[in-house]
Design an enzyme around this catalytic site. Structure first.
Site, PDB file in Angstrom:
ATOM      1  N   ARG A  17      -3.829  -3.955  -4.551  1.00 19.73           N
ATOM      2  CA  ARG A  17      -5.227  -4.066  -4.124  1.00 19.73           C
ATOM      3  C   ARG A  17      -6.060  -4.746  -5.207  1.00 19.73           C
ATOM      4  O   ARG A  17      -6.052  -4.340  -6.366  1.00 19.73           O
ATOM      5  CB  ARG A  17      -5.810  -2.681  -3.837  1.00 19.73           C
ATOM      6  N   GLU A  40       2.753  -5.112  -1.052  1.00 21.28           N
ATOM      7  CA  GLU A  40       1.668  -5.086  -0.064  1.00 21.28           C
ATOM      8  C   GLU A  40       0.380  -5.634  -0.669  1.00 21.28           C
ATOM      9  O   GLU A  40      -0.066  -5.162  -1.720  1.00 21.28           O
ATOM     10  CB  GLU A  40       1.432  -3.652   0.423  1.00 21.28           C
ATOM     11  N   THR A  69      -4.404  -2.574   4.875  1.00 18.19           N
ATOM     12  CA  THR A  69      -5.790  -2.482   5.351  1.00 18.19           C
ATOM     13  C   THR A  69      -6.012  -3.415   6.529  1.00 18.19           C
ATOM     14  O   THR A  69      -7.044  -4.077   6.643  1.00 18.19           O
ATOM     15  CB  THR A  69      -6.802  -2.748   4.209  1.00 18.19           C
ATOM     16  N   LYS A 129       2.338   6.191   7.555  1.00 20.44           N
ATOM     17  CA  LYS A 129       1.677   6.301   6.257  1.00 20.44           C
ATOM     18  C   LYS A 129       0.758   7.521   6.283  1.00 20.44           C
ATOM     19  O   LYS A 129      -0.233   7.539   7.020  1.00 20.44           O
ATOM     20  CB  LYS A 129       0.882   5.014   6.003  1.00 20.44           C
ATOM     21  N   GLY A 159      -3.462   8.428  -4.150  1.00 22.31           N
ATOM     22  CA  GLY A 159      -3.311   9.374  -5.240  1.00 22.31           C
ATOM     23  C   GLY A 159      -1.875   9.641  -5.628  1.00 22.31           C
ATOM     24  O   GLY A 159      -1.588  10.626  -6.313  1.00 22.31           O
ATOM     25  N   GLY A 179      -0.702   2.529  -5.458  1.00 28.83           N
ATOM     26  CA  GLY A 179      -1.692   1.507  -5.751  1.00 28.83           C
ATOM     27  C   GLY A 179      -2.122   1.516  -7.201  1.00 28.83           C
ATOM     28  O   GLY A 179      -1.483   0.915  -8.057  1.00 28.83           O
ATOM     29  N   SER A 180      -3.198   2.239  -7.502  1.00 30.48           N
ATOM     30  CA  SER A 180      -3.793   2.151  -8.833  1.00 30.48           C
ATOM     31  C   SER A 180      -2.896   2.688  -9.937  1.00 30.48           C
ATOM     32  O   SER A 180      -3.063   2.325 -11.105  1.00 30.48           O
ATOM     33  CB  SER A 180      -5.144   2.890  -8.852  1.00 30.48           C
TER      34      SER A 180
END
Length: 206
Positions: A17, A40, A69, A129, A159, A179-180
């Site tokens: 992202r 992704e 998304t 998901k 998370g 992700g992060s």
């Protein structure tokens, strides 16, 4: 086309992202070098279709390139043209699953309740998901898997990181969207390599 072989190889979906087209190839190369081969690009990233095109051109034979998304059928068409083979949504929309399957894409839509899960599976979803996973728990996933059709692949997203993967894996998660904990905008390829290694260690695969 099936998601299962990709998850068998490495059950982590790398969610990039915020990645920019000019940096996406070195980031992807770093991930592939560490065995993470499901990539992704969320559509709320800068010029995401160009990033998907570049990934498809450079790594389309070695990686499963996905778009996240995704919220409209027009976007399903656009990501297909760009070369994506995997569609990920943040929400439960059976119409998007049908649109993705009609175009030959692997469909992994978002859900949070049993009702949503069953409606998405009825539409032909390849995997589900669980989102946002931080609002649920491994105990919730264990309960869901007890009632979903045997073999349903559920991937917690939101998370999820090296610290939480073992608990999700223990109750039967088929994969993990990260992700992060793996990539933040501005991260170098070297930084992503270090994070990818930590994630592989959390899976018990050094």
């Amino acid at each position: 086309m099936s998601l299962a072989p990709w998850l068998d190889a490495c059950p982590i979906v790398a969610i990039l992202r915020g990645v920019r087209p000019e940096e996406v190839e070195p980031i992807a190369a770093a991930l592939l070098a560490e065995g993470l081969n499901i990539l992704e690009v969320p559509l709320n990233s800068p010029n995401p279709l160009e990033s998907i095109r570049r990934l498809h051109g450079a790594f389309g034979e070695r990686a499963l390139i996905g778009a996240g998304t995704v919220t409209t059928e027009d976007e399903v068409a656009a990501i297909t043209r760009a070369g994506a083979k995997l569609m990920v949504t943040p929400h439960a929309d059976p119409a998007l699953v049908l649109a993705a399957r009609a175009r030959g894409l692997i469909a992994c839509p978002g859900f949070f309740t049993p009702s949503e899960a069953f409606s998405l599976l009825a539409a032909g979803a390849d995997a589900l998901k669980l989102f946002p996973a931080e609002a649920a728990s491994p105990a919730v996933l264990r309960a869901l898997l007890a009632v979903l059709p045997k073999g349903t692949a559920v991937l917690p997203v939101g998370g999820v990181g090296a610290e939480t993967i073992p608990a999700w894996k223990a109750v039967g998660a088929a994969g993990f969207g990260v992700g992060s904990s793996l990539y933040k905008p501005g991260d170098s390829a070297e930084a992503v390599t270090a994070k990818a290694r930590a994630l592989r260690l959390s899976l018990g695969a050094a």
